[in-house]
Enzyme design. Structure first.
Site, PDB file in Angstrom:
ATOM      1  N   LYS A   1      55.445  12.540  -5.057  1.00 32.43           N
ATOM      2  CA  LYS A   1      56.551  12.692  -6.017  1.00 32.43           C
ATOM      3  C   LYS A   1      56.329  13.983  -6.793  1.00 32.43           C
ATOM      4  CE  LYS A   1      55.187  10.583 -10.371  1.00 32.43           C
ATOM      5  NZ  LYS A   1      55.560  11.573 -11.308  1.00 32.43           N
TER       6      LYS A   1
ATOM      7  N   HIS B   1      57.703   5.020 -10.701  1.00 36.11           N
ATOM      8  CA  HIS B   1      56.691   3.997 -11.004  1.00 36.11           C
ATOM      9  C   HIS B   1      57.288   2.735 -11.611  1.00 36.11           C
ATOM     10  CE1 HIS B   1      53.992   7.140 -10.039  1.00 36.11           C
ATOM     11  NE2 HIS B   1      53.898   7.698 -11.218  1.00 36.11           N
TER      12      HIS B   1
ATOM     13  N   LYS C   1      47.090   4.125 -24.552  1.00 38.59           N
ATOM     14  CA  LYS C   1      47.484   4.172 -23.135  1.00 38.59           C
ATOM     15  C   LYS C   1      47.504   2.750 -22.617  1.00 38.59           C
ATOM     16  CE  LYS C   1      45.454   5.578 -18.728  1.00 38.59           C
ATOM     17  NZ  LYS C   1      46.294   6.460 -17.925  1.00 38.59           N
TER      18      LYS C   1
ATOM     19  N   LYS D   1      55.421   9.321 -24.138  1.00 37.47           N
ATOM     20  CA  LYS D   1      54.195  10.104 -24.355  1.00 37.47           C
ATOM     21  C   LYS D   1      53.888  10.103 -25.845  1.00 37.47           C
ATOM     22  CE  LYS D   1      53.928  12.818 -20.305  1.00 37.47           C
ATOM     23  NZ  LYS D   1      52.850  12.180 -19.578  1.00 37.47           N
TER      24      LYS D   1
ATOM     25  N   ASP E   1      53.650   6.545  -4.047  1.00 39.03           N
ATOM     26  CA  ASP E   1      53.789   6.217  -5.463  1.00 39.03           C
ATOM     27  C   ASP E   1      52.456   5.569  -5.811  1.00 39.03           C
ATOM     28  OD1 ASP E   1      56.285   4.735  -7.602  1.00 39.03           O
ATOM     29  OD2 ASP E   1      54.123   4.918  -7.930  1.00 39.03           O
ATOM     30  N   HIS E   2      51.604   6.306  -6.477  1.00 41.99           N
ATOM     31  CA  HIS E   2      50.219   5.825  -6.577  1.00 41.99           C
ATOM     32  C   HIS E   2      50.102   4.542  -7.399  1.00 41.99           C
ATOM     33  CE1 HIS E   2      50.247   8.225 -10.331  1.00 41.99           C
ATOM     34  NE2 HIS E   2      49.326   7.376 -10.735  1.00 41.99           N
TER      35      HIS E   2
ATOM     36  N   LYS F   1      47.521   0.707  -6.946  1.00 38.17           N
ATOM     37  CA  LYS F   1      46.644   0.081  -7.951  1.00 38.17           C
ATOM     38  C   LYS F   1      46.461  -1.397  -7.607  1.00 38.17           C
ATOM     39  CE  LYS F   1      48.005   3.076 -11.782  1.00 38.17           C
ATOM     40  NZ  LYS F   1      46.717   3.766 -11.951  1.00 38.17           N
TER      41      LYS F   1
ATOM     42  N   ASP G   1      60.256  11.485 -14.398  1.00 40.33           N
ATOM     43  CA  ASP G   1      58.815  11.504 -14.110  1.00 40.33           C
ATOM     44  C   ASP G   1      58.247  10.106 -13.895  1.00 40.33           C
ATOM     45  OD1 ASP G   1      55.794  12.011 -15.874  1.00 40.33           O
ATOM     46  OD2 ASP G   1      56.277  12.907 -13.947  1.00 40.33           O
TER      47      ASP G   1
END
Lengths: 509, 345
Positions: free
Chosen positions: A165, A258, A364, A359, A194-195, A199, A253
């Site tokens: 991406k 995601h 996180k 952001k 799509d990492h 996961k 993004d």
């Protein structure tokens, strides 16, 4: 004939030995993620022997200088640590191929080099082309691969392409890119990364839902009040990300890929089987069923966008977005998006899905929370008495990976008073073996030909269709404001209003 | 015995366990399984406590460490209680309970009862049996075991031990996954060997293989036999004959004879696994001066390839830790056992 000695040595997928050609090999992704992933697989003994890595890029480097750069980063980032002996052996299988992306001679010499590698390995082999490059170079690379025949595999072998991406910036560009890719590689040989799907915790969503009988009967509008999917990041534009981010924004993004992928895993119907298409068929149905925000009015009512101003994060003062490095001082790019949407299916009718990403939020965390309906106003939930809190099932994607269920419990004592308690399962205290990182899993799967964890063409295009309406409404200057929020806060007040309009509020992390 | 914790009366276990956690909210009691460790060597009780302490760093469990002193003239049970605590992600302290029992004098059923009375409910029972299988290994015990870990290389008569294991497995069927440390010991070697046949062109040579050899270190004969049995099973060879001590013949699917040998000796755990045909050879070797790698060698008429693969020279405790990470039914070991039994006959 499969390798009989591999039975039981790998849990599911048996990767084939291949040559991995990384386009854009001098870039950050190759150094920080791809090569360390391949290294970690080597340490674990999971990488098939005979895998050769060819770095294809424009910069003037030798094999040695290229490998030195890779080693420097590997020492910093490898989850297995850096072993000199292992690295020495591993790096013997890395070569650098210098060429511009539009230079046909570079591809001819690449083809020759790959043939030499295959001959050394004992026959024609498999090839994996990783496009770790900006989308504007896709056309050049794919056309040239096609021209020299590198997209065609020898009999008994395969040639596959992995693309990163951003996969387009809207539906039209994504469709065009897909055409470009599929003109060169068949869809079955195309792997869109799509990492998040790599996961462990994202993969666990399907196991949670379909390997436990208790959840499916209540996983619907009859029992669920609403769903929240939040992705909070505390960092801003460190590492020079401002340049890329200012042209993308939070919606493109993170939401388009995601978060919609996570939403589809939560909302999908049980697949008929666990084949790649079996799973992806169900996921794409979810994305198609998202209620379209096809007028500016609907966007105004259901989407909040905002940009951070200066504030404090982790005790440090941080600048506002427009003061960040490489960001246009008059930028209108959103660093925060909250979307309220619905999945218009029988299962989910009337259940709002709230997606939130931002952001410079306080911490996180990426979490999915399923908020169940309140109990009837009898017994323990009557007017005037202590209200029983709703049950909430939380799937923590990162960090502190795990699952928790909030239930109500009686406080010890004569009176009936209630308090919420949490039943908690954590990966960190439960499973001894550390999970492979997302890219390790995804690279192995691509070598094994398993596309389950990769986005299919229609998934990507449907997600863009959903997002395009929002982008168009913003661009069209329909008086849809760009709100502000202080860095270190949980986002703009407008996002709170969005969810409070339904009598709900954002789950506190 | 300070390694084992505090000595408590056996009838007060529940109360003492509660007291262990009361008033200390900074510690989390984590438990994913019941881990029973049994030995008939009472001197190992303290050592096992140390081993369990290491294991709990990655595998949260309620540990039940039981030692039977069958030759004792007394007949009682002593119990100690402790917790093994580790930092989790550098943030919180995660602890696992350990109950250690010393059973003096042999009484049928007492060990079984000791374990069953102290299990953490709804969690699997992983049972690590140290040493030879004695009459303590009986149906009422093993029918409730989910995973059974043992090391057949420590048995004076591995064949008898395996016969008992197979009898138990046949009887229980639903649970009772067997995990032999002697088999796990060869995992990395098997991975390295399997990699030699990833290319289809090399797999084609399998039908031409005429000899195979395995070399293992001193005392690891069972590991060597397991590797041979694995090679034969996966290549679909049929056992033909035992030619002499540690030399066996098989027949492949097209009726060709394959001669195999097992060498036991030396200090390297798994020194070599190899297969040869008239025109090709495939081998994995580990040298005494380079124990952390396997040298993989392929030599055919069209290619010579040398590469390396990790060789983890793990001790028993580390192998047990690997077993604890493992899920599944260990079907491959079960598949290999029929040929193993023929090799051991």
């Amino acid at each position: 004939m499969n390798n009989p000695f591999r039975e039981d040595l790998v849990s599911k997928n048996k990767p084939d030995p291949c040559s991995v050609v990384i386009f854009g090999a001098t870039g950050d992704l190759a150094h920080r993620k791809l090569v360390p992933a391949l290294y970690n697989l080597t340490v674990d003994g999971e990488l098939p022997s005979g895998v050769k890595i060819v770095g294809f890029a424009r910069r003037d480097k030798s094999d040695d200088t290229f490998k030195d750069g890779l080693e420097k980063l590997n020492k910093e980032v490898s989850r297995s640590g850096h072993d000199e002996y292992v690295w020495d052996r591993f790096s013997q299988n890395i070569v650098y191929h210098r060429s511009n992306f539009d230079d046909i001679e570079g591809y001819r010499s690449l083809a020759k080099r790959l043939d030499e590698i295959d001959a050394e390995r004992g026959g024609k082999g498999n090839r994996l082309f990783y496009l770790s490059i900006a989308p504007e170079y896709f056309d050049d690379v794919l056309e040239k691969l096609n021209e020299v025949g590198l997209n065609e595999a020898a009999e008994g072998c395969w040639a596959r392409v992995i693309v990163e991406k951003p996969f387009g910036k809207d539906h039209a560009s994504a469709e065009h890119l897909n055409e470009v890719v599929n003109n060169t590689f068949h869809e079955k040989d195309t792997y869109r990364i799509d990492h998040y799907l790599g996961k462990e915790t994202a993969q666990n969503i399907m196991v949670l839902r379909f390997a436990n009988s208790i959840f499916e009967p209540i996983w619907n509008s009859g029992h669920i009040d609403h769903v929240e999917i939040s992705c909070a990041e505390h960092f801003g534009m460190e590492g020079g990300r401002g340049g890329y981010y200012d042209s993308a924004g939070a919606l493109r993004d993170m939401v388009q890929n995601h978060l919609l992928q996570l939403l589809s895993l939560v909302a999908m119907e049980p697949p008929t089987d666990l084949s790649p298409d079996g799973v992806r068929d169900e996921k794409v149905k979810v994305i198609r069923s998202l209620r379209k925000l096809d007028t500016p009015e609907k966007v105004r009512k259901n989407v909040v966008r905002a940009q951070y101003t200066k504030g404090f994060v982790n005790g440090n003062e941080v600048p506002g977005y427009r003061e960040e490095d490489r960001v246009n001082p008059e930028s209108e790019t959103e660093t925060f998006v909250a979307v309220k949407t619905y999945v218009d299916t029988w299962r989910w009718s009337g259940v709002p899905f709230y997606i939130r990403v931002g952001k410079r939020l306080p911490k996180k965390a990426t979490e999915i929370s399923i908020h169940f309906k309140a109990t009837p106003s009898v017994l323990f939930n009557q007017q005037g008495s202590d209200k029983a809190e709703e049950n909430v099932l939380v799937i923590r994607i990162q960090p502190d990976e795990g699952i928790s269920l909030r239930i109500n419990s009686k406080l010890p004592g004569a009176a009936i008073r209630m308090e919420s308690v949490k039943m908690n399962f954590q990966y960190s205290t439960s499973f001894g073996k550390s999970s492979p990182e997302a890219y390790e899993r995804l690279l192995l799967d691509s070598m094994a030909g398993d596309a389950t964890l990769f986005a299919r063409r229609d998934e990507v295009e449907e997600a863009w269709k959903f997002v395009d309406f929002i982008q168009e409404a913003w661009k069209g200057q329909h008086d849809i404001p760009l709100a502000e929020y202080e860095a270190g806060s949980w986002g703009p007040n407008e996002a709170d209003d969005l969810i409070e309009a339904e009598g709900q509020d954002w789950r506190r992390f | 015995m300070t390694e084992l914790g505090i000595e408590v009366p056996i009838e007060s276990i529940a109360k003492e366990l509660k007291a262990l956690w009361a008033g200390n909210s900074s510690r989390t009691n984590a438990c994913m399984m019941n881990l029973a460790v049994f030995t008939e060597n009472p001197e190992h009780l303290e050592d096992n406590s140390q081993v369990i302490s290491e294991l709990t760093k990655d595998h949260s469990c309620r540990a039940l460490s039981v030692a039977l002193d069958r030759h004792s003239s007394e007949s009682d049970t002593t119990l100690w209680l402790t917790a093994h605590c580790n930092m989790s992600n550098g943030k919180k302290t995660v602890c696992c309970e350990q109950l250690s029992f010393l059973l003096k004098g042999y009484k049928p059923g007492r060990m079984r009862n000791t374990v069953f009375a102290n299990l953490n409910s709804d969690l699997p029972l992983v049972f690590w049996w140290q040493g030879e299988l004695t009459e303590v290994f009986e149906p009422q015990l093993y029918t409730l075991i989910d995973r059974f870990i043992f090391d057949s290389s420590t048995w004076p008569e591995p064949k008898k031990g395996y016969e008992k294991i197979m009898e138990a497995a046949a009887e229980v069927q639903k649970r009772f996954t067997i995990q032999d440390i002697a088999w796990k010991r060869s995992y990395n070697a098997r991975m390295a060997f399997a990699a030699l046949f990833d290319e289809p062109i090399h797999r084609k040579e399998l039908v031409n293989i005429s000899s195979a050899s395995v070399k293992v270190g001193k005392g690891l004969e069972t590991t060597g036999l397991l590797i041979l049995a694995w090679m034969a099973t996966q290549s679909e060879w049929e056992f033909h004959s035992k030619n002499s001590k540690n030399a066996y013949s098989f027949k492949n699917t097209v009726g060709n004879l394959i001669h195999t040998t097992l060498d036991v000796g030396g200090s390297v755990c798994i020194a070599e696994i190899g297969m040869k045909s008239d025109s090709a050879s495939f081998s994995v070797e580990c040298r005494a001066d380079e124990r952390h790698v396997f040298h993989q060698k392929i030599k055919t008429q069209t290619c010579i390839r040398n590469s390396t693969s990790p060789a983890l020279d793990l001790d028993t405790n580390e192998l047990v830790a690997m077993q604890l990470s493992r899920g599944g039914k260990n079907a491959l070991l079960s598949k290999v056992i029929p040929i193993l039994m023929k090799l051991m006959a």
